[in-house]
Design an enzyme around this catalytic site. Sequence first.
Site, PDB file in Angstrom:
ATOM      1  N   ARG A 133       0.854  -1.187   0.000  1.00 29.59           N
ATOM      2  CA  ARG A 133       0.000   0.000   0.000  1.00 29.59           C
ATOM      3  C   ARG A 133       0.888   1.234   0.000  1.00 29.59           C
ATOM      4  NH1 ARG A 133      -4.528  -1.018  -1.799  1.00 29.59           N
ATOM      5  NH2 ARG A 133      -5.308   0.960  -1.000  1.00 29.59           N
TER       6      ARG A 133
ATOM      7  N   HIS B 102      13.390  -2.657  -1.037  1.00 27.71           N
ATOM      8  CA  HIS B 102      12.946  -2.644  -2.439  1.00 27.71           C
ATOM      9  C   HIS B 102      13.850  -3.599  -3.224  1.00 27.71           C
ATOM     10  CE1 HIS B 102      11.218  -1.203  -6.145  1.00 27.71           C
ATOM     11  NE2 HIS B 102      12.436  -1.060  -6.635  1.00 27.71           N
TER      12      HIS B 102
HETATM   13  C1  GRF Z   1      10.346  -8.506  -1.510  1.00 29.39           C
HETATM   14  O1  GRF Z   1      10.977  -8.781  -2.737  1.00 29.39           O
HETATM   15  C2  GRF Z   1      10.536  -7.072  -1.139  1.00 29.39           C
HETATM   16  O2  GRF Z   1      11.742  -6.546  -1.556  1.00 29.39           O
HETATM   17  C3  GRF Z   1       9.398  -6.397  -1.857  1.00 29.39           C
HETATM   18  O3  GRF Z   1       8.331  -7.298  -1.790  1.00 29.39           O
HETATM   19  C4  GRF Z   1       8.825  -8.621  -1.629  1.00 29.39           C
HETATM   20  C5  GRF Z   1       8.208  -9.160  -0.389  1.00 29.39           C
HETATM   21  O4  GRF Z   1       8.556 -10.489  -0.160  1.00 29.39           O
HETATM   22  N1  GRF Z   1       9.142  -5.096  -1.277  1.00 29.39           N
HETATM   23  P1  GRF Z   1       8.292 -11.125   1.251  1.00 29.39           P
HETATM   24  O5  GRF Z   1       6.817 -10.937   1.575  1.00 29.39           O
HETATM   25  O6  GRF Z   1       9.170 -10.433   2.239  1.00 29.39           O
HETATM   26  O7  GRF Z   1       8.640 -12.569   1.107  1.00 29.39           O
END
Ligand code: GRF
Length: 217
Positions: free
Chosen positions: A94, A112
Amino acid sequence: MAKKRVAVLISGRGSNMAALIEAAKAPDYPAEIVLVLSNKADAGGLDTARANGIETAVVDHKAFGGDRAAFDRAMHDVLLAHKIDLVCLAGFMRLVTPEFVGLWSERMLNIHPALLPALKGLDTHRRAIEAHAAIHGATVHFVVPEMDAGPIIIQGAVAVRNDDSESALAARVLTVEHRIYPEALRLVAEGRVTVVDGRCLIDGKPVPDAGTLMPPA
Ligand code: GRF
Protein backbone atom coordinates in the site's frame (compact mmCIF):
# COMPACT_ATOMS: atom_id res chain seq x y z
CA MET A 1 20.09 -0.03 26.12
CA ALA A 2 16.48 -1.14 25.82
CA LYS A 3 15.66 -3.01 22.66
CA LYS A 4 13.73 -1.02 20.07
CA ARG A 5 10.15 -2.14 19.62
CA VAL A 6 9.57 -2.94 15.95
CA ALA A 7 6.43 -3.47 13.89
CA VAL A 8 6.74 -5.22 10.54
CA LEU A 9 4.10 -4.31 7.95
CA ILE A 10 3.32 -6.97 5.36
CA SER A 11 0.82 -7.82 2.66
CA GLY A 12 1.99 -11.29 1.61
CA ARG A 13 4.22 -14.25 2.33
CA GLY A 14 6.52 -12.34 4.68
CA SER A 15 9.89 -13.93 4.01
CA ASN A 16 11.68 -10.67 4.87
CA MET A 17 9.56 -10.44 8.01
CA ALA A 18 10.68 -13.97 8.87
CA ALA A 19 14.32 -12.96 8.36
CA LEU A 20 13.85 -10.05 10.75
CA ILE A 21 12.15 -12.32 13.30
CA GLU A 22 15.01 -14.82 13.09
CA ALA A 23 17.66 -12.13 13.48
CA ALA A 24 15.86 -10.64 16.45
CA LYS A 25 16.06 -13.96 18.30
CA ALA A 26 19.75 -13.33 18.95
CA PRO A 27 20.12 -12.07 22.52
CA ASP A 28 22.36 -9.19 21.46
CA TYR A 29 20.11 -8.02 18.61
CA PRO A 30 19.08 -4.44 19.46
CA ALA A 31 15.45 -4.75 18.32
CA GLU A 32 12.51 -7.00 19.07
CA ILE A 33 9.67 -7.67 16.66
CA VAL A 34 6.61 -7.04 18.81
CA LEU A 35 3.96 -6.70 16.11
CA VAL A 36 3.25 -7.86 12.57
CA LEU A 37 0.57 -5.76 10.92
CA SER A 38 -1.07 -6.62 7.61
CA ASN A 39 -3.60 -4.92 5.41
CA LYS A 40 -4.74 -8.38 4.32
CA ALA A 41 -6.23 -10.95 6.67
CA ASP A 42 -5.01 -13.80 4.45
CA ALA A 43 -1.37 -12.69 4.23
CA GLY A 44 0.71 -15.85 4.62
CA GLY A 45 3.23 -14.08 6.81
CA LEU A 46 0.64 -13.70 9.58
CA ASP A 47 0.75 -17.46 10.22
CA THR A 48 4.56 -17.36 10.39
CA ALA A 49 4.39 -14.51 12.87
CA ARG A 50 1.84 -16.30 15.05
CA ALA A 51 3.93 -19.49 14.94
CA ASN A 52 6.75 -17.41 16.37
CA GLY A 53 4.54 -16.10 19.15
CA ILE A 54 4.41 -12.59 17.75
CA GLU A 55 1.28 -10.53 18.05
CA THR A 56 -0.49 -9.82 14.77
CA ALA A 57 -3.01 -7.21 13.69
CA VAL A 58 -4.99 -6.67 10.52
CA VAL A 59 -6.09 -3.25 9.31
CA ASP A 60 -8.01 -4.02 6.14
CA HIS A 61 -7.61 -1.15 3.70
CA LYS A 62 -10.85 -2.14 1.95
CA ALA A 63 -12.80 -1.16 5.04
CA PHE A 64 -11.75 2.45 4.42
CA GLY A 65 -12.96 2.72 0.83
CA GLY A 66 -10.45 4.95 -0.88
CA ASP A 67 -9.70 7.00 2.22
CA ARG A 68 -5.95 6.49 2.53
CA ALA A 69 -5.63 9.05 5.33
CA ALA A 70 -8.18 7.20 7.48
CA PHE A 71 -6.48 3.87 6.77
CA ASP A 72 -3.09 5.30 7.75
CA ARG A 73 -4.54 6.84 10.92
CA ALA A 74 -5.98 3.45 11.89
CA MET A 75 -2.57 1.85 11.37
CA HIS A 76 -0.88 4.61 13.32
CA ASP A 77 -3.26 4.05 16.24
CA VAL A 78 -2.33 0.34 16.31
CA LEU A 79 1.38 1.23 16.22
CA LEU A 80 0.96 3.70 19.07
CA ALA A 81 -1.00 1.18 21.12
CA HIS A 82 1.97 -1.18 20.85
CA LYS A 83 4.49 1.53 21.73
CA ILE A 84 6.35 0.98 18.46
CA ASP A 85 9.72 2.67 17.97
CA LEU A 86 10.56 1.54 14.43
CA VAL A 87 8.46 0.36 11.47
CA CYS A 88 9.73 -2.03 8.79
CA LEU A 89 7.79 -2.27 5.55
CA ALA A 90 8.36 -5.74 4.13
CA GLY A 91 6.32 -6.42 1.03
CA PHE A 92 3.66 -4.00 2.23
CA MET A 93 1.76 -3.23 -0.95
CA ARG A 94 0.00 0.00 0.00
CA LEU A 95 1.18 3.52 -0.68
CA VAL A 96 1.24 5.47 2.55
CA THR A 97 0.33 9.15 2.88
CA PRO A 98 2.92 11.89 3.40
CA GLU A 99 1.30 12.54 6.79
CA PHE A 100 1.96 8.96 7.90
CA VAL A 101 5.51 9.13 6.55
CA GLY A 102 6.02 12.34 8.50
CA LEU A 103 4.93 10.69 11.75
CA TRP A 104 7.57 7.98 11.25
CA SER A 105 10.28 10.09 9.70
CA GLU A 106 13.64 8.29 9.87
CA ARG A 107 11.91 5.60 11.91
CA MET A 108 10.37 3.68 8.98
CA LEU A 109 12.41 1.42 6.71
CA ASN A 110 11.50 -0.27 3.44
CA ILE A 111 13.12 -2.93 1.33
CA HIS A 112 12.95 -2.64 -2.44
CA PRO A 113 14.05 -5.46 -4.76
CA ALA A 114 16.35 -3.37 -6.96
CA LEU A 115 19.39 -1.15 -6.72
CA LEU A 116 17.71 2.21 -6.24
CA PRO A 117 17.39 4.69 -7.79
CA ALA A 118 17.19 2.23 -10.69
CA LEU A 119 14.01 0.21 -11.21
CA LYS A 120 11.54 1.81 -8.86
CA GLY A 121 8.09 0.25 -8.82
CA LEU A 122 7.00 -3.30 -9.65
CA ASP A 123 8.38 -6.20 -11.72
CA THR A 124 11.96 -5.18 -11.03
CA HIS A 125 13.49 -8.58 -11.84
CA ARG A 126 11.81 -8.84 -15.23
CA ARG A 127 12.82 -5.28 -16.02
CA ALA A 128 16.44 -5.88 -14.97
CA ILE A 129 16.63 -8.85 -17.36
CA GLU A 130 14.90 -6.97 -20.18
CA ALA A 131 17.30 -4.06 -19.75
CA HIS A 132 20.26 -6.49 -19.92
CA ALA A 133 21.53 -5.14 -16.62
CA ALA A 134 24.74 -6.80 -15.46
CA ILE A 135 24.13 -6.01 -11.80
CA HIS A 136 20.86 -6.09 -9.86
CA GLY A 137 20.02 -6.29 -6.19
CA ALA A 138 18.08 -4.85 -3.30
CA THR A 139 18.00 -1.69 -1.24
CA VAL A 140 16.98 -0.92 2.32
CA HIS A 141 16.11 2.75 2.71
CA PHE A 142 14.25 5.13 4.96
CA VAL A 143 10.75 5.87 3.70
CA VAL A 144 10.02 9.34 2.35
CA PRO A 145 6.81 10.55 0.71
CA GLU A 146 8.09 9.70 -2.78
CA MET A 147 7.73 5.98 -3.55
CA ASP A 148 10.95 3.90 -3.64
CA ALA A 149 13.08 6.88 -2.74
CA GLY A 150 14.67 8.01 0.50
CA PRO A 151 18.10 7.77 2.12
CA ILE A 152 19.80 4.45 1.37
CA ILE A 153 20.89 2.43 4.40
CA ILE A 154 22.28 -0.71 2.74
CA GLN A 155 22.35 -2.15 -0.75
CA GLY A 156 23.19 -5.67 -1.80
CA ALA A 157 24.11 -6.70 -5.33
CA VAL A 158 23.92 -9.85 -7.43
CA ALA A 159 25.23 -10.49 -10.93
CA VAL A 160 22.57 -11.01 -13.58
CA ARG A 161 23.28 -14.19 -15.55
CA ASN A 162 22.95 -14.52 -19.29
CA ASP A 163 20.27 -17.16 -19.07
CA ASP A 164 18.54 -15.82 -15.96
CA SER A 165 14.82 -16.31 -15.55
CA GLU A 166 12.77 -13.85 -13.59
CA SER A 167 12.18 -16.39 -10.83
CA ALA A 168 15.84 -17.46 -10.58
CA LEU A 169 16.98 -13.86 -10.35
CA ALA A 170 14.24 -13.04 -7.83
CA ALA A 171 15.36 -15.95 -5.65
CA ARG A 172 18.99 -14.78 -5.62
CA VAL A 173 17.97 -11.22 -4.83
CA LEU A 174 15.69 -12.48 -2.06
CA THR A 175 18.65 -14.22 -0.42
CA VAL A 176 20.41 -10.87 -0.37
CA GLU A 177 17.30 -9.14 0.99
CA HIS A 178 17.25 -11.57 3.90
CA ARG A 179 20.83 -10.59 4.74
CA ILE A 180 20.65 -6.83 4.35
CA TYR A 181 17.31 -6.11 6.01
CA PRO A 182 18.27 -7.50 9.44
CA GLU A 183 21.62 -5.75 9.15
CA ALA A 184 20.01 -2.41 8.28
CA LEU A 185 17.52 -2.70 11.13
CA ARG A 186 20.36 -3.53 13.50
CA LEU A 187 22.28 -0.41 12.50
CA VAL A 188 19.21 1.80 12.85
CA ALA A 189 18.17 0.25 16.17
CA GLU A 190 21.69 0.80 17.52
CA GLY A 191 21.35 4.47 16.68
CA ARG A 192 24.30 4.31 14.29
CA VAL A 193 22.48 5.72 11.27
CA THR A 194 22.04 9.45 10.83
CA VAL A 195 20.57 11.29 7.88
CA VAL A 196 22.44 14.36 6.71
CA ASP A 197 21.25 16.24 3.64
CA GLY A 198 19.18 13.28 2.49
CA ARG A 199 21.97 10.71 2.76
CA CYS A 200 22.58 8.11 5.42
CA LEU A 201 25.75 8.12 7.42
CA ILE A 202 26.69 5.02 9.38
CA ASP A 203 28.88 5.76 12.37
CA GLY A 204 29.29 9.17 10.75
CA LYS A 205 30.58 7.76 7.46
CA PRO A 206 28.84 7.76 4.08
CA VAL A 207 27.29 4.38 3.26
CA PRO A 208 29.84 3.34 0.59
CA ASP A 209 32.68 3.96 3.06
CA ALA A 210 30.97 2.25 5.93
CA GLY A 211 31.57 -1.24 4.59
CA THR A 212 27.88 -2.04 4.28
CA LEU A 213 27.83 -2.89 0.57
CA MET A 214 27.07 -6.57 0.29
CA PRO A 215 29.05 -8.49 -2.34
CA PRO A 216 27.28 -11.01 -4.59
CA ALA A 217 25.71 -13.80 -2.58
C1 GRF B 1 10.35 -8.51 -1.51
O1 GRF B 1 10.98 -8.78 -2.74
C2 GRF B 1 10.54 -7.07 -1.14
O2 GRF B 1 11.74 -6.55 -1.56
C3 GRF B 1 9.40 -6.40 -1.86
O3 GRF B 1 8.33 -7.30 -1.79
C4 GRF B 1 8.83 -8.62 -1.63
C5 GRF B 1 8.21 -9.16 -0.39
O4 GRF B 1 8.56 -10.49 -0.16
N1 GRF B 1 9.14 -5.10 -1.28
P1 GRF B 1 8.29 -11.13 1.25
O5 GRF B 1 6.82 -10.94 1.57
O6 GRF B 1 9.17 -10.43 2.24
O7 GRF B 1 8.64 -12.57 1.11
